[in-house]
Enzyme design. Structure first.
Site, mmCIF file in Angstrom:
data_model
loop_
_atom_site.group_PDB
_atom_site.id
_atom_site.type_symbol
_atom_site.label_atom_id
_atom_site.label_comp_id
_atom_site.label_asym_id
_atom_site.label_seq_id
_atom_site.Cartn_x
_atom_site.Cartn_y
_atom_site.Cartn_z
ATOM 1 N N GLU A 149 1.135 15.914 9.547
ATOM 2 C CA GLU A 149 2.146 15.756 8.490
ATOM 3 C C GLU A 149 3.530 16.201 8.972
ATOM 4 O O GLU A 149 4.527 15.568 8.680
ATOM 5 C CB GLU A 149 1.758 16.573 7.247
ATOM 6 C CG GLU A 149 0.627 15.957 6.442
ATOM 7 C CD GLU A 149 0.996 14.596 5.876
ATOM 8 O OE1 GLU A 149 2.125 14.424 5.395
ATOM 9 O OE2 GLU A 149 0.157 13.686 5.959
ATOM 10 N N CYS A 188 5.732 -1.892 -0.023
ATOM 11 C CA CYS A 188 6.909 -1.591 -0.849
ATOM 12 C C CYS A 188 8.018 -1.055 0.058
ATOM 13 O O CYS A 188 8.429 0.092 -0.029
ATOM 14 C CB CYS A 188 6.538 -0.580 -1.931
ATOM 15 S SG CYS A 188 7.788 -0.466 -3.219
ATOM 16 N N CYS A 234 5.947 -7.877 -2.951
ATOM 17 C CA CYS A 234 5.305 -7.652 -4.249
ATOM 18 C C CYS A 234 4.062 -8.532 -4.409
ATOM 19 O O CYS A 234 3.111 -8.155 -5.090
ATOM 20 C CB CYS A 234 6.295 -7.904 -5.378
ATOM 21 S SG CYS A 234 7.732 -6.819 -5.289
ATOM 22 N N CYS A 246 1.047 -6.630 -3.453
ATOM 23 C CA CYS A 246 0.968 -5.251 -3.963
ATOM 24 C C CYS A 246 -0.016 -5.140 -5.128
ATOM 25 O O CYS A 246 0.055 -5.924 -6.074
ATOM 26 C CB CYS A 246 2.359 -4.805 -4.409
ATOM 27 S SG CYS A 246 2.367 -3.124 -5.058
ATOM 28 N N CYS A 266 4.543 -3.418 -12.540
ATOM 29 C CA CYS A 266 5.710 -2.827 -11.875
ATOM 30 C C CYS A 266 7.010 -3.281 -12.540
ATOM 31 O O CYS A 266 7.329 -4.479 -12.561
ATOM 32 C CB CYS A 266 5.706 -3.210 -10.401
ATOM 33 S SG CYS A 266 7.170 -2.616 -9.522
HETATM 34 FE FE1 SF4 Z 1 7.005 -2.095 -4.780
HETATM 35 FE FE2 SF4 Z 1 6.607 -2.792 -7.316
HETATM 36 FE FE3 SF4 Z 1 6.846 -4.666 -5.482
HETATM 37 FE FE4 SF4 Z 1 4.680 -3.096 -5.511
HETATM 38 S S1 SF4 Z 1 5.283 -4.563 -7.040
HETATM 39 S S2 SF4 Z 1 5.875 -3.714 -3.705
HETATM 40 S S3 SF4 Z 1 5.552 -1.163 -6.197
HETATM 41 S S4 SF4 Z 1 8.415 -3.214 -6.072
#
Ligand code: SF4
Length: 356
Positions: free
Chosen positions: A40, A199, A206, A209, A215
């Site tokens: 870390e 992200c 997105c 994601c 989101c």
């Molecule tokens: Fe980022 Fe939201 Fe896009 Fe996911 S959906 S990559 S959290 S901006």
């Protein structure tokens, strides 16, 4: 975000991490807090690919916290040399010594106590506690901060400590609630992985994601405006004159940098604020007819908040006096094993042909 969506964030991150996240990094194969802590600290400000070699070398030399605590500072700095951000190495060493002196060589098992150790901030403490002890605590490193502010549409200015606190509370509320032993490490890693690979600061993916359906930023199409932080760091510029001094035995004079500031506590060639001061020092070294003095190519070294314009001068010959009160003569075989800042090491390496 609805309560149902809120509740399912953790489940989606955990499921996504197990199939799409990073699961084979060396420090993920253990719950040993020494190894997790080491990774870390190294991963702060440094890419995984770079850390892999350093991590292996550190563990080979310091297999546990006691070995690291007993090492000399120069050896620790020498092994760290090239990773940059040397305050991390000094704190690493101090932290190991504190774990041995105050905790019997055993890392504390809660984020709250971990955060009292040198170099361990709240987010790093949370990561160690989540990975090693499955404690239900959040992290908020830069990647996770970006994911969560976008997900939540959290557009308050994080330059304010009050807003920062609110985001920590939001992060806490999103944590897994079930099966914490397995879920906490995976959720924590999942948020890190999402921030690193999906992200991203520019053009987040997105479509890939797991959090897209809930989101706020993705829905509004304005992800790149998050996180909001108005205070901008002011970059400064400094000019340093470097005295690269070679004695008749072929050694270079190095002295320790002050305990605070740039390259604190590391060995370095003498630094002067201007050319006149440097030449004043050279004039005091002995018979000028027996000393040669050559300006080398100046170069720029970029630090986080500062541009260092470095102007080296190579001085060699029959040096009768000590150039500075503290310091000593070091041969090429030695400067690789002591903590030298990377640009100074490169400078000495590149001038070696002229030095020897
Ligand atoms: Fe980022 Fe939201 Fe896009 Fe996911 S959906 S990559 S959290 S901006």
């Amino acid at each position: 975000m609805s309560a149902t969506e809120h509740g399912s964030v953790a489940e989606r991150v955990v499921a996504w991490q197990s199939t799409h996240g990073r699961n084979h990094l060396p420090w993920q194969q253990t719950r040993d807090p020494y190894r997790v802590w080491l990774s870390e600290i190294m991963l702060q400000q440094t890419q995984v690919a770079t850390v892999l070699d350093y991590y292996a070398r550190f563990l080979a030399r310091f297999p546990d916290v006691r070995a690291l605590a007993q090492a000399g500072q120069d050896e620790v700095m020498g092994l760290w040399s090239g990773l940059g951000y040397y305050t991390r190495a000094r704190n690493l060493h101090r932290c190991a010594q504190q774990v041995v002196a105050e905790h019997g060589g055993v890392f504390p098992d809660t984020a709250a106590v971990l955060a009292t150790l040198p170099g361990i901030g709240r987010s790093t403490a949370g990561a160690i506690a989540a990975f090693c002890f499955s404690e239900r605590v959040p992290i908020l490193d830069a990647n996770v901060r970006r994911v969560l502010t976008r997900l939540l549409g959290f557009d308050k200015d994080l330059a304010s400590a009050g807003n920062e606190r609110l985001l920590w509370e939001e992060a806490q509320a999103l944590l897994p609630r079930k099966n914490l032993h397995a879920a906490m490490p995976r959720y924590t890693q999942g948020l890190m992985d999402l921030g690193a690979s999906v992200c991203t600061p520019k053009m987040p993916r997105c479509g890939q994601c797991p959090l897209a359906s809930g989101c706020a930023a993705s829905r509004a199409g304005d992800a790149e405006r998050y996180p909001v932080k108005t205070r901008r760091l002011v970059r400064r510029s400094e000019s340093w004159q470097l005295l690269v001094l070679r004695n008749p035995g072929g050694r270079v004079w190095l002295q320790r940098r002050p305990a605070a500031g740039i390259w604190a506590g590391m060995h370095c060639v003498p630094v002067f604020a201007d050319g006149a001061s440097l030449m004043g020092c050279v004039a005091s070294l002995g018979d000028a007819s027996r000393i040669s003095c050559n300006e080398l190519q100046p170069f720029l070294h970029v630090l986080t908040h500062r541009d260092l314009h470095l102007h080296p001068v190579l001085v060699a010959g029959d040096i009768a006096e000590r150039p500075t009160e503290d310091g000593g003569w070091f041969g090429a075989d030695e400067w690789h094993s002591i903590g030298l800042p990377a640009p100074i090491r490169k400078l000495l390496d590149s001038t070696q042909a002229q030095l020897w």
